[in-house]
Design an enzyme around this catalytic site. Structure first.
Site, PDB file in Angstrom:
ATOM      1  N   LYS A  98     -12.137 -29.012 -49.158  1.00 14.39           N
ATOM      2  CA  LYS A  98     -13.062 -28.619 -48.084  1.00 14.39           C
ATOM      3  C   LYS A  98     -13.755 -29.830 -47.451  1.00 14.39           C
ATOM      4  O   LYS A  98     -14.312 -29.713 -46.372  1.00 14.39           O
ATOM      5  CB  LYS A  98     -14.089 -27.601 -48.588  1.00 14.39           C
ATOM      6  N   ASP A  99     -13.715 -31.000 -48.129  1.00 16.15           N
ATOM      7  CA  ASP A  99     -14.313 -32.214 -47.560  1.00 16.15           C
ATOM      8  C   ASP A  99     -13.393 -32.906 -46.574  1.00 16.15           C
ATOM      9  O   ASP A  99     -13.819 -33.819 -45.861  1.00 16.15           O
ATOM     10  CB  ASP A  99     -14.670 -33.215 -48.669  1.00 16.15           C
ATOM     11  N   ARG A 149     -22.954 -22.633 -43.003  1.00 12.79           N
ATOM     12  CA  ARG A 149     -22.112 -21.433 -43.172  1.00 12.79           C
ATOM     13  C   ARG A 149     -22.770 -20.436 -44.111  1.00 12.79           C
ATOM     14  O   ARG A 149     -22.860 -19.240 -43.807  1.00 12.79           O
ATOM     15  CB  ARG A 149     -20.749 -21.867 -43.732  1.00 12.79           C
ATOM     16  N   ARG A 167     -29.889 -31.340 -50.885  1.00 12.27           N
ATOM     17  CA  ARG A 167     -28.784 -32.299 -50.943  1.00 12.27           C
ATOM     18  C   ARG A 167     -28.679 -32.903 -52.326  1.00 12.27           C
ATOM     19  O   ARG A 167     -29.552 -32.761 -53.163  1.00 12.27           O
ATOM     20  CB  ARG A 167     -29.003 -33.418 -49.900  1.00 12.27           C
ATOM     21  N   ARG A 173     -28.917 -31.349 -57.681  1.00  9.29           N
ATOM     22  CA  ARG A 173     -29.398 -30.079 -57.124  1.00  9.29           C
ATOM     23  C   ARG A 173     -29.917 -29.147 -58.213  1.00  9.29           C
ATOM     24  O   ARG A 173     -30.933 -28.473 -58.027  1.00  9.29           O
ATOM     25  CB  ARG A 173     -28.278 -29.406 -56.312  1.00  9.29           C
ATOM     26  N   CYS A 261     -18.515 -29.069 -39.968  1.00  6.87           N
ATOM     27  CA  CYS A 261     -19.674 -28.748 -40.809  1.00  6.87           C
ATOM     28  C   CYS A 261     -20.926 -28.516 -39.974  1.00  6.87           C
ATOM     29  O   CYS A 261     -21.963 -28.113 -40.495  1.00  6.87           O
ATOM     30  CB  CYS A 261     -19.915 -29.840 -41.844  1.00  6.87           C
TER      31      CYS A 261
END
Length: 361
Positions: A98-99, A149, A167, A173, A261
């Site tokens: 996904k990156d 999203r 972040r 996180r 993104c």
């Protein structure tokens, strides 16, 4: 005795001459775990090769005080790794798929997409809210996510909650969640939590009707130099046919929408009885406006080593010579068709407004 000594010396000499394949990765614990898993598979397949892992920090790892969608850099977690690939400092790079942008820089390709783990999002709750769900969290509870999203879909579904950017890598996180008292819950990719061995922190899995996932989420991609046929052949055996075809459809959908993104775009794919089902959606930043549709296509999922044609132009940045071209083209066509349907219904306006609002804030 001297014969044994000679044999040992020869074995040592041969081992010192073993070819070394250098594998690039981000420095985070999750990135290392993902890379280690790919390297372990390659070691099993190629016992005659040595693998050296080279870890480095990327732009996305260094800029931690800004929301991902604000940085305006399409290759946040890949650029430094690609520079190393370009300079022949590494031979391949392992990424979360996904990156990887749907258009790669010239000279690079995704040479393998590994079998997908859960593509879904997971909710991790602050210890005082363990046992809750997003629905049962108190009014005005703050939920952390780095993703437009997720925020757009969940704001629409759970209007009593507030969503705020968080972040850092997974460890950071989780520490922010547990120690700062600022967040009641955070949303993370279920696959990352599974790979870290932190399944016990998952309080809720978000299914597609609540929150569709990011393009390529849950899959690992191996990026290589497009003309390095030797390395392409080496990693090509890692392709998982079903994951590959689903991700081609998803990436074609995103590319045709010109999403990224900085806008809320999400997907859900499934393969059943030779049919590939693709659901795709777009949202406004606050989730108030949305549009989604589902389409399907007949796609033969090939056996892993079925021969394909010899030409290998990339599809959405992916090279997969050992998967029949026909199946890949059908998956790509499905993604483009669904994106075209949404654009014809007005999705471009939703995306343009989302992009402008994101840039303005």
């Amino acid at each position: 005795m001297s014969g044994n000594g000679d044999a040992a010396a020869t074995a040592e000499e041969n081992s010192s001459k073993m070819r070394v394949i250098r594998v690039g990765t981000r420095k985070s614990q999750l990135a290392r775990i993902q890379t280690d898993s790919v390297v372990a598979t390659l070691k099993t397949l190629y016992p005659g090769l040595q693998f050296e892992i080279i870890a480095m920090s990327t732009t996305g790892d260094k800029i931690l005080d800004t929301a991902l969608s604000k940085i305006g850099e399409k290759s946040l977690f890949t650029k430094e790794l690609e520079h190393a690939l370009e300079r022949n400092e590494v031979d391949l790079v392992v990424h979360s798929l996904k990156d990887l942008p749907t258009v790669l820089p010239p000279g690079f390709t995704i040479g393998a997409i590994c079998k997908r783990e859960s593509p879904y999002d997971a909710v991790v709750f602050h210890p005082k809210f363990v046992g809750k769900t997003l629905e049962t969290l108190p009014e005005k509870s703050v939920v952390g996510t780095s993703s437009l999203r997720r925020a757009a879909q969940l704001q629409r579904k759970f209007p009593h909650l507030e969503f705020k950017s968080i972040r850092g890598n997974l460890n950071t996180r989780l520490r922010k969640l547990d120690e700062l008292q600022e967040f009641s819950a955070i949303i993370l990719a279920a696959a990352g939590l599974q790979r870290m061995g932190w399944q016990n922190r998952v309080g809720q899995i978000l299914h597609p009707e609540e929150c569709m996932y990011a393009v390529g989420q849950g899959a690992l991609g191996v990026e290589v130099r497009a003309k390095d046929q030797d390395i392409l052949d080496l990693v090509g055996v890692l392709h998982d046919p079903e994951t590959l075809l689903r991700c081609i459809a998803e990436r074609a959908f995103l590319r045709h929408l010109e999403g990224g993104c900085s806008v809320p775009v999400a997907v859900h794919t499934a393969m059943k009885d030779g049919q590939l089902y693709l659901t795709g959606g777009v949202w406004s930043l606050n989730g108030a406006d949305s549009m989604q549709e589902t389409m399907q296509a007949t796609i033969h999922v090939p056996a892993q080593h079925e021969d394909g044609p010899e030409d290998d132009p990339q599809l959405v940045g992916i090279t997969a010579r050992n998967i029949p071209r026909r199946a890949q083209l059908a998956a790509e066509s499905l993604g483009i068709s669904l994106a075209t349907l949404l654009l014809n219904k007005g999705a471009k306006n939703i995306l343009d407004v989302a992009r402008q609002l994101n840039d303005a804030h």
